[in-house]
Design a protein around this motif. Sequence first.
Motif, PDB file in Angstrom:
ATOM      1  N   MET A   1       0.854  -1.171   0.000  1.00 50.01           N
ATOM      2  CA  MET A   1       0.000   0.000   0.000  1.00 50.01           C
ATOM      3  C   MET A   1       0.902   1.236   0.000  1.00 50.01           C
ATOM      4  N   LEU A   2       0.395   2.302  -0.571  1.00 49.46           N
ATOM      5  CA  LEU A   2       1.157   3.537  -0.731  1.00 49.46           C
ATOM      6  C   LEU A   2       0.349   4.697  -0.159  1.00 49.46           C
ATOM      7  N   GLY A   3       1.005   5.561   0.590  1.00 52.04           N
ATOM      8  CA  GLY A   3       0.369   6.768   1.114  1.00 52.04           C
ATOM      9  C   GLY A   3       0.673   7.941   0.197  1.00 52.04           C
ATOM     10  N   ILE A   4      -0.345   8.675  -0.200  1.00 43.19           N
ATOM     11  CA  ILE A   4      -0.175   9.825  -1.091  1.00 43.19           C
ATOM     12  C   ILE A   4      -0.641  11.091  -0.376  1.00 43.19           C
ATOM     13  N   VAL A   5       0.221  12.102  -0.346  1.00 38.59           N
ATOM     14  CA  VAL A   5      -0.143  13.412   0.180  1.00 38.59           C
ATOM     15  C   VAL A   5      -0.400  14.303  -1.033  1.00 38.59           C
ATOM     16  N   LEU A   6      -1.651  14.766  -1.169  1.00 37.58           N
ATOM     17  CA  LEU A   6      -2.016  15.610  -2.300  1.00 37.58           C
ATOM     18  C   LEU A   6      -1.688  17.065  -1.981  1.00 37.58           C
ATOM     19  N   CYS A   7      -0.902  17.685  -2.830  1.00 36.75           N
ATOM     20  CA  CYS A   7      -0.470  19.073  -2.621  1.00 36.75           C
ATOM     21  C   CYS A   7      -0.791  19.869  -3.873  1.00 36.75           C
ATOM     22  N   GLY A  15      -6.277  31.718  -0.102  1.00 35.83           N
ATOM     23  CA  GLY A  15      -5.385  32.758  -0.592  1.00 35.83           C
ATOM     24  C   GLY A  15      -3.903  32.429  -0.490  1.00 35.83           C
ATOM     25  N   THR A  16      -3.575  31.255   0.035  1.00 39.82           N
ATOM     26  CA  THR A  16      -2.180  30.835   0.138  1.00 39.82           C
ATOM     27  C   THR A  16      -2.113  29.323   0.030  1.00 39.82           C
ATOM     28  N   ASP A  17      -0.979  28.808  -0.313  1.00 39.75           N
ATOM     29  CA  ASP A  17      -0.801  27.364  -0.453  1.00 39.75           C
ATOM     30  C   ASP A  17      -0.880  26.708   0.923  1.00 39.75           C
ATOM     31  N   LYS A  18      -1.897  25.883   1.129  1.00 43.02           N
ATOM     32  CA  LYS A  18      -2.107  25.254   2.443  1.00 43.02           C
ATOM     33  C   LYS A  18      -0.962  24.317   2.816  1.00 43.02           C
ATOM     34  N   GLY A  19      -0.362  23.680   1.830  1.00 38.57           N
ATOM     35  CA  GLY A  19       0.740  22.758   2.103  1.00 38.57           C
ATOM     36  C   GLY A  19       1.966  23.437   2.680  1.00 38.57           C
ATOM     37  N   LEU A  20       2.047  24.753   2.516  1.00 41.13           N
ATOM     38  CA  LEU A  20       3.204  25.489   3.035  1.00 41.13           C
ATOM     39  C   LEU A  20       2.925  26.162   4.377  1.00 41.13           C
ATOM     40  N   LEU A  21       1.723  25.980   4.924  1.00 44.62           N
ATOM     41  CA  LEU A  21       1.416  26.524   6.246  1.00 44.62           C
ATOM     42  C   LEU A  21       2.139  25.721   7.321  1.00 44.62           C
ATOM     43  N   ALA A  29       2.046  19.628   4.821  1.00 42.44           N
ATOM     44  CA  ALA A  29       2.317  18.453   3.997  1.00 42.44           C
ATOM     45  C   ALA A  29       3.185  17.453   4.753  1.00 42.44           C
ATOM     46  N   GLN A  30       4.142  17.942   5.542  1.00 47.92           N
ATOM     47  CA  GLN A  30       5.009  17.042   6.311  1.00 47.92           C
ATOM     48  C   GLN A  30       4.241  16.389   7.456  1.00 47.92           C
ATOM     49  N   SER A  46       2.003  14.178  -4.292  1.00 57.49           N
ATOM     50  CA  SER A  46       1.479  14.520  -5.598  1.00 57.49           C
ATOM     51  C   SER A  46       1.306  16.039  -5.617  1.00 57.49           C
ATOM     52  N   VAL A  47       2.081  16.699  -6.478  1.00 56.38           N
ATOM     53  CA  VAL A  47       2.093  18.164  -6.490  1.00 56.38           C
ATOM     54  C   VAL A  47       1.489  18.659  -7.797  1.00 56.38           C
ATOM     55  N   ASN A  48       0.462  19.491  -7.663  1.00 56.92           N
ATOM     56  CA  ASN A  48      -0.194  20.101  -8.805  1.00 56.92           C
ATOM     57  C   ASN A  48       0.112  21.595  -8.754  1.00 56.92           C
TER      58      ASN A  48
END
Length: 49
Positions: A1-7, A15-21, A29-30, A46-48
Motif C-alpha cells: 500500500m502507498l500513502g499519497i499526500v495531495l499538494c 489565498g495561500t498554499d495550504k501545504g506550506l502553512l 504536507a510534512q 502529488s504536487v499540482n
Amino acid sequence: MLGIVLCGGQSLRMGTDKGLLIHQDKLWAQVAADKLSVLDLLVNFSVNP
C-alpha cells in the motif's frame, strides 16, 4: 500500500498554499506524511502547480 499526500491547487478561498502553512513546527504536507509513515506506508507527494 502507498500513502499519497495531495499538494497544490489554486487555494482560492484561503489565498495561500495550504501545504506550506506551519502546524506543530512543520509544514502541513510534512505533518500529513508523518501520519502516514506511522502506518509504515511508503509516502509520495502529488504536487499540482
